[in-house]
Design a protein around this motif. Structure first.
Motif, PDB file in Angstrom:
ATOM      1  N   PHE A 134      22.785 125.825 150.221  1.00 38.30           N
ATOM      2  CA  PHE A 134      22.949 124.410 150.965  1.00 38.30           C
ATOM      3  C   PHE A 134      21.822 123.389 150.158  1.00 38.30           C
ATOM      4  N   THR A 135      20.723 123.825 150.006  1.00 40.53           N
ATOM      5  CA  THR A 135      19.701 123.139 149.481  1.00 40.53           C
ATOM      6  C   THR A 135      19.959 122.998 147.856  1.00 40.53           C
ATOM      7  N   VAL A 136      20.573 124.065 147.032  1.00 39.38           N
ATOM      8  CA  VAL A 136      20.721 123.605 145.973  1.00 39.38           C
ATOM      9  C   VAL A 136      22.034 122.987 145.598  1.00 39.38           C
ATOM     10  N   THR A 137      22.935 122.962 146.509  1.00 32.23           N
ATOM     11  CA  THR A 137      24.112 122.105 146.562  1.00 32.23           C
ATOM     12  C   THR A 137      23.859 120.616 146.621  1.00 32.23           C
ATOM     13  N   VAL A 138      23.030 120.378 147.642  1.00 26.98           N
ATOM     14  CA  VAL A 138      22.584 119.034 147.938  1.00 26.98           C
ATOM     15  C   VAL A 138      21.949 118.463 146.747  1.00 26.98           C
ATOM     16  N   LEU A 139      20.885 119.217 146.119  1.00 23.45           N
ATOM     17  CA  LEU A 139      20.281 118.605 144.898  1.00 23.45           C
ATOM     18  C   LEU A 139      21.320 118.524 143.910  1.00 23.45           C
ATOM     19  N   SER A 140      22.245 119.374 143.710  1.00 22.96           N
ATOM     20  CA  SER A 140      23.228 119.284 142.275  1.00 22.96           C
ATOM     21  C   SER A 140      23.910 117.904 142.544  1.00 22.96           C
ATOM     22  N   THR A 141      24.467 117.397 143.890  1.00 24.93           N
ATOM     23  CA  THR A 141      24.933 116.545 143.764  1.00 24.93           C
ATOM     24  C   THR A 141      24.422 115.132 143.079  1.00 24.93           C
ATOM     25  N   GLN A 142      23.418 115.074 143.105  1.00 27.68           N
ATOM     26  CA  GLN A 142      22.360 114.032 142.147  1.00 27.68           C
ATOM     27  C   GLN A 142      22.780 114.084 140.559  1.00 27.68           C
ATOM     28  N   MET A 143      23.052 115.222 140.132  1.00 28.77           N
ATOM     29  CA  MET A 143      23.626 115.474 138.688  1.00 28.77           C
ATOM     30  C   MET A 143      24.808 114.496 138.171  1.00 28.77           C
ATOM     31  N   PHE A 144      25.888 114.306 139.102  1.00 32.02           N
ATOM     32  CA  PHE A 144      27.062 113.777 138.932  1.00 32.02           C
ATOM     33  C   PHE A 144      26.780 112.015 138.868  1.00 32.02           C
ATOM     34  N   PRO A 145      27.485 111.480 137.803  1.00 29.60           N
ATOM     35  CA  PRO A 145      27.378 110.028 137.798  1.00 29.60           C
ATOM     36  C   PRO A 145      28.213 109.362 138.911  1.00 29.60           C
ATOM     37  N   GLY A 146      27.803 108.384 139.515  1.00 29.35           N
ATOM     38  CA  GLY A 146      28.667 107.704 140.522  1.00 29.35           C
ATOM     39  C   GLY A 146      30.126 107.360 140.159  1.00 29.35           C
ATOM     40  N   ILE A 147      30.293 106.955 139.153  1.00 38.00           N
ATOM     41  CA  ILE A 147      31.697 106.800 138.745  1.00 38.00           C
ATOM     42  C   ILE A 147      32.672 107.778 139.002  1.00 38.00           C
ATOM     43  N   LEU A 148      32.216 109.216 138.761  1.00 43.67           N
ATOM     44  CA  LEU A 148      33.143 110.041 138.912  1.00 43.67           C
ATOM     45  C   LEU A 148      33.849 110.381 140.315  1.00 43.67           C
ATOM     46  N   PHE A 149      33.220 109.759 141.347  1.00 42.77           N
ATOM     47  CA  PHE A 149      33.447 109.757 142.788  1.00 42.77           C
ATOM     48  C   PHE A 149      34.519 108.648 143.119  1.00 42.77           C
ATOM     49  N   LEU A 150      34.628 107.412 142.108  1.00 39.18           N
ATOM     50  CA  LEU A 150      35.193 106.173 142.591  1.00 39.18           C
ATOM     51  C   LEU A 150      36.845 106.586 142.845  1.00 39.18           C
ATOM     52  N   LEU A 151      37.473 107.047 141.902  1.00 39.95           N
ATOM     53  CA  LEU A 151      38.881 107.364 142.053  1.00 39.95           C
ATOM     54  C   LEU A 151      39.102 108.373 143.086  1.00 39.95           C
ATOM     55  N   PRO A 152      38.584 109.266 143.219  1.00 40.37           N
ATOM     56  CA  PRO A 152      38.638 110.443 144.579  1.00 40.37           C
ATOM     57  C   PRO A 152      38.510 109.590 145.950  1.00 40.37           C
ATOM     58  N   LEU A 153      37.261 108.835 145.876  1.00 41.63           N
ATOM     59  CA  LEU A 153      37.331 108.079 147.304  1.00 41.63           C
ATOM     60  C   LEU A 153      38.401 107.132 147.213  1.00 41.63           C
ATOM     61  N   PHE A 154      38.642 106.463 146.382  1.00 41.20           N
ATOM     62  CA  PHE A 154      39.676 105.593 146.428  1.00 41.20           C
ATOM     63  C   PHE A 154      40.913 106.279 146.971  1.00 41.20           C
ATOM     64  N   LEU A 155      41.493 107.131 146.253  1.00 41.76           N
ATOM     65  CA  LEU A 155      42.922 107.718 146.859  1.00 41.76           C
ATOM     66  C   LEU A 155      42.594 108.465 148.245  1.00 41.76           C
ATOM     67  N   ILE A 156      41.350 108.775 148.435  1.00 47.02           N
ATOM     68  CA  ILE A 156      41.008 109.485 150.113  1.00 47.02           C
ATOM     69  C   ILE A 156      41.214 108.248 151.155  1.00 47.02           C
ATOM     70  N   PHE A 157      40.588 107.368 150.780  1.00 44.17           N
ATOM     71  CA  PHE A 157      40.650 106.098 151.752  1.00 44.17           C
ATOM     72  C   PHE A 157      42.380 105.724 151.806  1.00 44.17           C
ATOM     73  N   VAL A 158      42.629 105.353 150.793  1.00 46.46           N
ATOM     74  CA  VAL A 158      44.244 104.987 151.053  1.00 46.46           C
ATOM     75  C   VAL A 158      45.105 105.999 151.502  1.00 46.46           C
ATOM     76  N   ASN A 159      44.967 107.039 151.404  1.00 45.65           N
ATOM     77  CA  ASN A 159      45.651 108.144 151.953  1.00 45.65           C
ATOM     78  C   ASN A 159      45.298 108.445 153.504  1.00 45.65           C
TER      79      ASN A 159
END
Length: 308
Positions: A134-159
């Protein structure tokens, strides 16, 4: 005879003592050389000027008429006016954007800090299966750029909106959930280190006195962790207050925030640079004021959990 001898003996000792200028202090052998002191002063002066120069440009440009700002830059304004500070509220609905940013940033901060306090306390005080993952997963999320989550969040919210009728896209609630994906992992990780620096004896003493785990957290641990919680709150609020990418995609005209609303001063025909500078200074006031008021807690919170 004895007094004469004492006088004679004291004379050479005073004569041998080095002459010292009145008011001067002996130089410590560990003191920095004068060349280093002057170099440090010069470097700090240059850095201070480098930091304050953009602030001066913003302030001076916000006090000029538009024709003076659009032309050649003048270090000393020939005409001073405070009219741009009144026009910023009429050119764009800045007050509405200000309220939207305040609601979104404040809600995201409260939710992030609340969830992070309980999560970090559980990780810091209890042993459970999957704790390290859990702790490693929480920390590893900071390694990804924010723009990587833009399209997935957009599709999730629309659906979600099309299937359940809950309008997350274009709403403040959807933007708040979006900002939690950034601030919550960092808040949890930071508070874990801070809670680890608080002695567990405080929890045990509270349990002996009759408090439950939640009571020990709220009544004992949270008051002791105020600097860390303040540091996490400031980080979460600043992240949500100045974010542009997700706010420009996940909002509409009714829920637009300040970071996106400032673009309204640029039209097809002209850019109201004096109003842009004035509005930028106005929207920076809450952040600067909050930082100055909470600076003592912020510094202590950022450094307390660094060394165990």
């Amino acid at each position: 005879m004895s007094s004469l001898t004492r006088t004679t003996d004291a004379g050479p000792s005073r004569a041998a003592a080095p002459a010292r200028t009145r008011g001067s202090r002996p130089r410590s052998p560990m003191a920095a050389p004068q060349s280093f002191l002057w170099t440090r002063r010069i470097v700090l002066t240059l850095l201070t000027g480098f930091v304050l120069l953009p602030v001066y440009v913003m302030v001076s440009s916000s006090l000029k008429p538009l024709q003076d700002v659009s032309g050649k830059f003048q270090w000393i304004p020939s005409t001073l006016t405070i009219r741009p500070y009144f026009d910023i509220w009429e050119t764009v609905p800045l007050a509405k954007y200000f309220v939207n940013s305040l609601i979104v940033a404040g809600s995201a901060t409260v939710l992030s800090v609340t969830i992070a306090v309980f999560s970090a306390y559980a990780v810091s005080r209890y042993k459970f299966r999957g704790k390290r993952v859990f702790t490693v997963t929480v920390l590893s999320t900071q390694m990804f750029p924010g723009i990587l989550f833009l399209l997935p969040l957009f599709l999730i919210f629309v659906n979600i909106g099309s299937s359940t009728g809950v309008a997350l896209y274009g709403s403040r609630g959807g933007l708040i959930l979006t900002y939690l994906t950034f601030s919550l992992p960092f808040s949890i990780w930071m508070l874990i280190g801070y809670f680890d620096s608080i002695p567990k004896d405080l929890d045990e003493a509270a349990l002996v006195d009759g408090c439950g785990p939640v009571g020990a957290l709220i009544r004992v641990v949270v008051p002791a962790a105020v600097p860390g919680i303040v540091a996490v709150s400031v980080y979460s609020f600043m992240t949500a207050w100045g974010e542009v990418l997700f706010a420009s995609v996940m909002t509409n005209d009714a829920t637009r925030t300040l970071s996106v609303g400032l673009q309204g001063y640029a039209t097809q025909n002209d850019v109201y640079w004096n109003q842009v500078m004035a509005a930028s200074l106005v929207v920076s006031v809450p952040i600067v004021a909050g930082f100055l008021l909470l600076q003592r807690y912020l510094v202590a919170g950022l450094t307390a959990g660094a060394v165990k």
